[in-house]
Design a protein around this motif. Structure first.
Motif, short mmCIF file in Angstrom:
data_model
loop_
_atom_site.label_atom_id
_atom_site.label_comp_id
_atom_site.label_asym_id
_atom_site.label_seq_id
_atom_site.Cartn_x
_atom_site.Cartn_y
_atom_site.Cartn_z
N HIS A 414 34.82 14.94 70.59
CA HIS A 414 34.47 16.28 71.08
C HIS A 414 33.06 16.65 70.63
O HIS A 414 32.26 17.17 71.43
N GLN A 415 32.74 16.38 69.37
CA GLN A 415 31.40 16.71 68.88
C GLN A 415 30.33 15.85 69.54
O GLN A 415 29.22 16.31 69.79
N MET A 416 30.67 14.60 69.85
CA MET A 416 29.71 13.77 70.58
C MET A 416 29.47 14.35 71.97
O MET A 416 28.33 14.37 72.47
N GLY A 417 30.53 14.86 72.58
CA GLY A 417 30.37 15.52 73.87
C GLY A 417 29.45 16.73 73.76
O GLY A 417 28.59 16.95 74.63
N LEU A 420 25.80 15.50 73.37
CA LEU A 420 25.32 14.98 74.65
C LEU A 420 25.09 16.12 75.64
O LEU A 420 24.16 16.08 76.45
N PHE A 421 25.93 17.14 75.58
CA PHE A 421 25.75 18.30 76.44
C PHE A 421 24.43 19.00 76.14
O PHE A 421 23.70 19.39 77.05
N GLU A 422 24.13 19.15 74.85
CA GLU A 422 22.86 19.77 74.47
C GLU A 422 21.67 18.93 74.91
O GLU A 422 20.60 19.45 75.20
N LYS A 427 26.91 13.57 82.27
CA LYS A 427 27.89 12.55 82.64
C LYS A 427 28.52 11.91 81.41
O LYS A 427 29.74 11.76 81.32
N ALA A 428 27.67 11.55 80.43
CA ALA A 428 28.19 10.96 79.19
C ALA A 428 28.99 11.98 78.40
O ALA A 428 30.03 11.65 77.81
N PHE A 433 34.28 14.19 76.41
CA PHE A 433 35.21 15.33 76.42
C PHE A 433 36.56 14.91 76.98
O PHE A 433 37.62 15.32 76.49
N ARG A 434 36.55 14.08 78.02
CA ARG A 434 37.81 13.61 78.60
C ARG A 434 38.60 12.77 77.60
O ARG A 434 39.83 12.89 77.49
N LEU A 435 37.90 11.90 76.88
CA LEU A 435 38.58 11.09 75.86
C LEU A 435 39.20 11.98 74.79
O LEU A 435 40.33 11.74 74.34
N ALA A 436 38.47 13.00 74.36
CA ALA A 436 39.00 13.90 73.33
C ALA A 436 40.22 14.64 73.85
O ALA A 436 41.22 14.80 73.13
#
Length: 926
Positions: A414-417, A420-422, A427-428, A433-436
């Motif tokens: 989630h934090q990686m999402g 990456l969002f920032e 897409k990444a 987020f889906r994996l979390a």
């Protein structure tokens, strides 16, 4: 006085969205402040904010980077049961999970207790080192000037030396560290060490029976002692090898110096390596590894680990530790890197160690649990520092790789999402987020929908959030997220529902304020933002109100709010960095002439008397800007911030005051308050008494009285508090602080049953404009059975105070039932985060036998603020209605917040006993 609650600062978010066009001109909405400033907003916007104003199209809430369980009460209940039934080796990681789950509440003391418990139950040295460094970081000790990273703060559980000792002690939390009595030899020179080694050895008279030769030099040794060091040495000296029959053994080809062989000889006789130079110990460690001398190797590791005292040594020793796979030495090096955080995140050499492709393999011998803990801590520091670099992604990826349980994997993904969002890599981010979410973290679907929206898939994002609302118990964040993808009336309905379900969400208020401004409804725009600032003070909301003031030309009010913003967060980027750097100076020049010190004090008294904490904060900021040397004002600033429930900002201000203190007595007072905030009451009291012994001052006596009052003293102890406060009032101070002292003195008099003295104290406080004393005086009248007079006093406070919610809540205690309900409804309107009104209304409903409605009323508050008292009351209601499993669940969640709460423990035990008797009925025999 005793009921002061310190809360963690709320997460600040900024307004970064700006319109390139000038905002439409405003219309007169009837507000006095609007009529005064509606002359030329466009010219003001061009001169001070050339990049324009925020627009509703570009506003959006931040994605929270922590875990948000879909049912927090259920999650806490489950955690409590698992902790209670776990083995000792499992508890540390369970407390870390508790820390992760509770982060959404933002309670710093609660989070610190979780980390303390995790550290307390940690057994492995690397895990202890990480958790001790984490505790240090959470306390922000790195912000204290003059405090080095490896300094011990006096408490054993956080001491860097204690952390390097294997095993655990459950009583360590309250123990004082003994490392202040360090042996002087830790700091002596190498020449003195060698001299001491010679002295130690010269007293040992034992015949040598062989020698090691290194070149032309010889070291006389005792064969049996060298053989006892390891099996290889035993085989060499007593086996079938030629060395067993030789009186001289040549060691010249082993790359060992004569000093190392001398050290080996001394160690074989006295079992000490602390007398040797570090270089010699390194050689001994290599020799020990080569000849499998386990005890010698351990002794060398301990000696070298104790030598790692700064960043340069750690960077020097870490390469050797990795090469030789010496766990303790590597851990000692890691400890320095971790205690240097957050600065070490910006050190390329340190980050290369953590992030290089070889690091994972090199560090593997520390174990996966330790490595998860290490990278989780590093990534949390990076998240707090708002890093979005490649190194940050690597830290999070390593956290995921070493994760073993679903929650560990979910938080990393989630934090990686979020990172990456920032970085706008939508897409990444969506993939992570889906994996979390696949691991059970439902909130990550908010990240999925947001990334879809960013990629132009608005309807898909809307459907996903609509699905969540339809298939789960609705939460405020769900409606807030769906509002981003909705339009028109439906969007506003979603925002209204979000505010109703979770008043802690600031985005709905901000959106409505900007929308009203765009529609030229200026009064309504201010009403929205004023409402949220009344109960949740955050930099972004204050900034928005400052923007509104700037737009209508009210420069003075704009400057006031911007000063308050910088008190909350001195590094906050005003207006998203889109405004000129000299904003404060520009606004100040366009306002009235710079106030003198006397003028500032007059304004501070006015704001203080009006219970206007934001205004008071702004005046203090101005006074500090005019004269930064007035350090006592930073302390006042911290008290104001505490009153506003901005604990993080308050502690930062207090740390700054401590760092800049010019005398030992002053520093001791600030240190006492810092210790008190961390729950070290006895230590805080000791600091106060020491400060008094150096210099009798108002602040030292006030601290002592405050701490003593918190110790739940007997009548004799309470009278002691009275004496201390009276001593404080004899010392020089200003009326603001003396008003507080008189107010607290009145509270103590009430505890002693001295109502007439309490009445005099409160009246004296009111004479010097301490408006809050109306509340204490009302309490006195109530205890004297003068209920009407009590209501009148609280009405006076309501009329005078800018912040009225607490006054309405308190007045309800002195009113009849219907009037009390009206006051509590008003308190909820003004500050929906106050939970007492919910409990009161629920109790009334329960008395009227409307059990379902009573539980629903409590559930409203628990949904956004699961406090101990509210959970306990709902558990009692569930017990009364026979819902014993729900009662037990609420008790478990409450005990997760405070495992020692006596009443909840009794209720929990009773609920389980009743449930057990129902499940296992006893039938009598005829």
């Amino acid at each position: 006085m005793r009921n002061l609650k310190l809360f963690e600062r709320f997460k600040s978010t900024q307004i970064h969205a700006f319109n390139s066009q000038d905002s439409p001109s405003t219309s007169n909405n009837g507000s006095p402040r609007m009529k005064k400033f509606l002359g030329h907003p466009k010219s003001i916007s061009r001169s001070l904010l050339p990049h324009g104003f925020p627009t509703t199209d570009l506003l959006e809430p931040p994605l929270d980077s922590y875990l948000k369980p879909i049912d927090l009460v259920e999650s806490l209940s489950n955690l409590y049961r698992r902790i209670e039934s776990s083995s000792e080796s499992e508890k540390s990681m369970l407390y870390l999970e508790q820390y992760t789950v509770l982060r959404s509440l933002g309670d710093a003391k609660l989070l610190r207790r979780c980390l303390l418990n995790a550290r307390r139950h940690a057994i492995d040295v690397p895990c202890k080192v990480v958790l001790s460094a984490w505790l240090r970081f959470e306390k922000k000790e790195h912000e204290l000037v003059g405090v080095e990273s490896m300094d011990c703060n006096g408490f054993a559980i956080e001491c860097p030396k204690t952390s390097l000792i294997h095993g655990h002690d459950l009583n360590l939390v309250n123990e004082h560290c003994k490392c202040s009595t360090v042996c002087e030899e830790e700091f002596c020179s190498d020449d003195i060490r060698i001299s001491r080694a010679d002295d130690e050895f010269s007293g040992l008279e034992e015949d040598s029976d062989f020698s090691f030769c290194v070149g032309l030099e010889k070291v006389k040794c005792v064969r049996s002692r060298i053989a006892a060091l390891s099996r290889p040495f035993e085989a060499m000296l007593y086996g079938s090898f030629v060395e067993s029959r030789s009186s001289e053994i040549d060691f010249s080809e082993n790359g060992i110096s004569i000093e190392a062989m001398l050290a080996l000889n001394i160690y074989s006789r006295i079992k000490r390596v602390d007398l040797f130079r570090v270089e010699t110990v390194f050689e001994l460690l290599g020799l020990a590894s080569k000849f499998c001398c386990d005890d010698l190797k351990s002794a060398c590791e301990v000696r070298l680990a104790s030598s790692v005292t700064d960043l340069d040594k750690a960077l020097t020793f870490v390469e050797y530790a990795l090469e030789e796979r010496t766990k303790l030495l590597l851990t000692a090096c890691l400890q320095v890197f971790l205690r240097e955080l957050p600065q070490s995140l910006h050190n390329s050499k340190v980050m290369r160690l953590f992030c290089s492709s070889e690091a994972k393999e090199q560090l593997a011998f520390l174990g996966s649990e330790c490595l998860f803990l290490l990278y989780y801590f590093l990534s949390q520091v990076g998240m707090e520092e708002k890093l979005t670099t490649e190194a940050m992604l690597i830290l999070l990826d390593r956290t995921r790789e070493f994760a073993r349980t679903n929650w560990q994997k979910a938080v990393a993904l989630h934090q990686m999402g979020c990172v990456l969002f920032e970085r706008k890599d939508y897409k990444a981010a969506q993939f992570h987020f889906r994996l979390a979410s696949s691991l059970g973290h439902v909130y990550s679907l908010a990240g999925v929908s947001r990334t879809e929206y960013k990629q132009g898939q608005r309807y898909s994002a809307y459907k996903l959030m609509h699905f969540l609302i339809s298939n789960h118990k609705p939460l405020g964040w769900m409606y807030q997220e769906r509002s981003l993808y909705n339009v028109g009336v439906e969007k506003l309905k979603d925002l209204a529902t979000a505010s109703e379900l979770d008043p802690t969400l600031t985005f709905p208020y901000k959106y409505r304020a900007v929308m009203n401004f765009e529609q030229k409804q200026i009064k309504e725009a201010f009403k929205e933002v004023d409402r949220v600032i009344q109960f949740k003070l955050t930099p972004d909301c204050l900034e928005l109100r400052a923007w509104l003031f700037l737009a209508i030309g009210d420069r003075e009010s704009c400057l006031r709010d911007l000063r308050a913003v910088l008190c909350l967060d001195p590094k906050y980027t005003l207006f998203g960095g889109r405004m000129r750097d000299d904003l404060m100076e520009a606004l100040t020049r366009q306002c009235i002439e710079v106030d003198s010190e006397a003028d500032c004090w007059v304004r501070l008294y006015e704001r203080w008397s009006a219970v206007d904490d934001v205004g008071s904060l702004a005046v203090v900021h101005q006074m500090l800007q005019n004269d930064p040397s007035k350090n006592f004002l930073r302390f006042r600033q911290s008290l104001l911030l505490l009153r506003l429930n901005c604990q993080g900002a308050a502690m930062r201000s207090l740390r700054t005051a401590w760092s800049l203190a010019v005398s030992e007595a002053e520093r001791l007072v600030y240190e006492g308050w810092l210790l008190y905030d961390m729950g070290h009451v006895d230590e805080a009291l000791a600091k106060a008494e020491k400060a008094i012994s150096i210099q009798r001052s108002f602040e030292a006596f006030f601290l002592k009285a405050y701490v003593l009052a918190d110790k739940n003293l007997d009548p004799d102890g309470t009278s002691c508090v009275v004496q201390v406060l009276e001593e404080a009032l004899k010392c020089p101070s200003d009326g603001l602080r003396k008003g507080q002292a008189l107010n607290n003195l009145g509270s103590i008099y009430i505890d002693c049953g001295m109502l007439d003295q309490a009445e005099n104290a409160y009246k004296n406080a009111l004479d010097i404009k301490h408006t809050r004393a109306h509340q204490g005086l009302a309490r006195v009248y109530f205890l004297k059975n003068q209920r009407k007079e009590a209501c009148v006093e609280m009405t006076k406070l309501i009329e005078k105070a800018c912040s009225k919610a607490a006054a309405y809540e308190k007045r309800s205690e002195y009113c009849e039932r219907e009037k009390a309900k009206e006051d509590l409804d008003m308190a909820t309107t003004l500050d929906p985060l106050r939970t007492y009104p919910y409990r009161y209304r629920a109790a009334v409903l329960m008395d009227d036998q409307r059990e379902t409605e009573a539980v629903e009323e409590l559930s409203k508050a628990i949904a956004f603020r699961p406090e101990l008292q509210t959970l306990h009351l709902r558990a009692a209601f569930h017990e009364a209605t026979g819902k014993l499993s729900l009662a037990a669940q609420d008790c478990e969640a409450a005990l997760c917040l405070d495992p020692n709460h006596t009443e909840t423990l009794h209720l929990y035990s009773r609920s389980k006993d009743q449930a057990s008797s129902i499940d296992n009925p006893i039938f009598g025999l005829d």
